[in-house]
Design a protein around this motif. Structure first.
Motif, PDB file in Angstrom:
ATOM      1  N   PRO A 129       0.702  -1.168  -0.107  1.00 31.09           N
ATOM      2  CA  PRO A 129       0.082   0.129   0.004  1.00 31.09           C
ATOM      3  C   PRO A 129       0.738   1.170  -0.180  1.00 31.09           C
ATOM      4  CG  PRO A 129      -0.718  -1.496   1.701  1.00 31.09           C
ATOM      5  CD  PRO A 129       0.513  -1.922   1.233  1.00 31.09           C
ATOM      6  N   LEU A 130       0.676   2.186  -0.913  1.00 28.09           N
ATOM      7  CA  LEU A 130       1.536   3.288  -1.255  1.00 28.09           C
ATOM      8  C   LEU A 130       0.793   4.449  -0.556  1.00 28.09           C
ATOM      9  CD1 LEU A 130       2.569   2.810  -4.862  1.00 28.09           C
ATOM     10  CD2 LEU A 130       3.993   2.642  -2.641  1.00 28.09           C
ATOM     11  N   PRO A 131       1.812   5.460   0.141  1.00 27.48           N
ATOM     12  CA  PRO A 131       1.034   6.810   0.668  1.00 27.48           C
ATOM     13  C   PRO A 131       0.486   7.479  -0.378  1.00 27.48           C
ATOM     14  CG  PRO A 131       3.411   6.665   0.603  1.00 27.48           C
ATOM     15  CD  PRO A 131       3.010   5.402   0.085  1.00 27.48           C
ATOM     16  N   ASP A 132      -0.574   8.164  -0.140  1.00 31.41           N
ATOM     17  CA  ASP A 132      -1.139   9.352  -1.243  1.00 31.41           C
ATOM     18  C   ASP A 132      -1.440  10.503  -0.346  1.00 31.41           C
ATOM     19  OD1 ASP A 132      -1.998  10.581  -3.399  1.00 31.41           O
ATOM     20  OD2 ASP A 132      -3.746   9.179  -3.626  1.00 31.41           O
ATOM     21  N   THR A 133      -0.521  11.154  -0.145  1.00 29.48           N
ATOM     22  CA  THR A 133      -0.863  12.436   0.821  1.00 29.48           C
ATOM     23  C   THR A 133      -1.042  13.713  -0.022  1.00 29.48           C
ATOM     24  OG1 THR A 133       1.518  13.072   0.994  1.00 29.48           O
ATOM     25  CG2 THR A 133       0.743  11.345   2.457  1.00 29.48           C
ATOM     26  N   GLY A 134      -0.713  13.546  -1.511  1.00 28.47           N
ATOM     27  CA  GLY A 134      -0.589  14.796  -2.191  1.00 28.47           C
ATOM     28  C   GLY A 134       0.369  15.718  -2.230  1.00 28.47           C
ATOM     29  N   ASP A 135       1.337  14.997  -1.682  1.00 28.47           N
ATOM     30  CA  ASP A 135       2.885  15.800  -1.586  1.00 28.47           C
ATOM     31  C   ASP A 135       3.802  14.882  -1.748  1.00 28.47           C
ATOM     32  OD1 ASP A 135       4.409  18.464  -0.708  1.00 28.47           O
ATOM     33  OD2 ASP A 135       5.151  16.680   0.564  1.00 28.47           O
ATOM     34  N   LEU A 136       4.513  15.153  -2.736  1.00 32.77           N
ATOM     35  CA  LEU A 136       5.602  13.864  -3.043  1.00 32.77           C
ATOM     36  C   LEU A 136       6.605  13.896  -1.686  1.00 32.77           C
ATOM     37  CD1 LEU A 136       7.207  12.048  -5.047  1.00 32.77           C
ATOM     38  CD2 LEU A 136       8.600  14.302  -5.608  1.00 32.77           C
ATOM     39  N   GLN A 137       6.976  15.005  -1.345  1.00 31.49           N
ATOM     40  CA  GLN A 137       8.015  14.752  -0.183  1.00 31.49           C
ATOM     41  C   GLN A 137       7.458  14.121   1.063  1.00 31.49           C
ATOM     42  OE1 GLN A 137      10.007  18.398   0.978  1.00 31.49           O
ATOM     43  NE2 GLN A 137      10.617  17.734   2.806  1.00 31.49           N
TER      44      GLN A 137
END
Length: 214
Positions: free
Chosen positions: A86-94
């Motif tokens: 499961p990959l993060p998807d925070t809306g910010d690459l960093q």
């Protein structure tokens, strides 16, 4: 690296289990047993006989399908690469990269689960077939994780043409360098810093193709 030629380390075969059914169950049992044995005993102590005993799979079946220790290690890596991540998807690459590097840090240093992946990778580095499987494992993981960079491109956060796989490599390589090359301590701040550096480099366009000179 060269493969050992003892009976337990015969030329590996490629397991071809059917999806589902008994074959898949046998593979799962053998992979689980292989991981337990390599964690406890390392590459030098790993034997097909011990894996057969722990898994309840007849040794003849094990040799026929996996060929020996190196084939067992390779298939354990293949099975690991097949697991969803499961990959993060925070809306910010960093922030996405920070979460990925923190996950890597946690997996390899956590008191409850860190010893198994460390032992498996260390064992894989001891044989040619293991090393090939290890490259395949990392390639699969990098391809999966590159999605966070692809999202960043779609948001306009990264230049078009950014190589997402290279972004992930840049973020995680400092961690693996400490874990498997220098043996230096790895902590959460180091993992976060590696993510930050990769994010800055990606935003600066360092992972886009360099135009060829005429």
């Amino acid at each position: 690296m060269s493969e050992a030629t003892t009976p337990d380390r015969q030329s590996p075969r490629t397991p071809t289990p059917r999806p589902g059914g008994r074959s898949a169950r046998v593979r799962a049992e053998v992979v689980t047993a292989t991981l337990a044995e390599v964690t406890e005993k390392g590459y030098d102590g790993l034997t097909a006989e011990a894996v057969a005993t722990r898994s309840g799979v007849h040794k003849a079946t094990l040799y026929r399908r996996w060929g020996g220790v190196d084939g067992l290690i390779a298939d354990a890596l293949t099975a690991s690469a097949d697991q969803p991540w499961p990959l993060p998807d925070t809306g910010d690459l960093q922030e996405d990269l920070r979460r990925i590097t923190q996950e890597v840090f946690s997996v390899f240093t956590g008191p409850e689960r860190g010893s198994t992946p460390t032992a498996l990778i260390s064992a894989a580095q001891r044989s040619d077939v293991g090393a090939t499987a290890l490259r395949g494992f990392f390639a699969a993981r990098h391809r999966q994780a590159a999605e966070v960079a692809e999202r960043a491109i779609a948001r306009g956060e990264l230049p078009v043409g950014t190589d997402g796989v290279e972004v992930i490599r840049a973020a995680t390589a400092p961690l693996y360098y400490r874990l498997f090359v220098t043996g230096e301590p790895l902590d959460a701040s180091t993992a976060e810093r590696a993510a930050d550096v990769a994010a800055l480099a990606a935003r600066a366009g360092l992972f886009t193709p360099t135009p060829k000179e005429n």
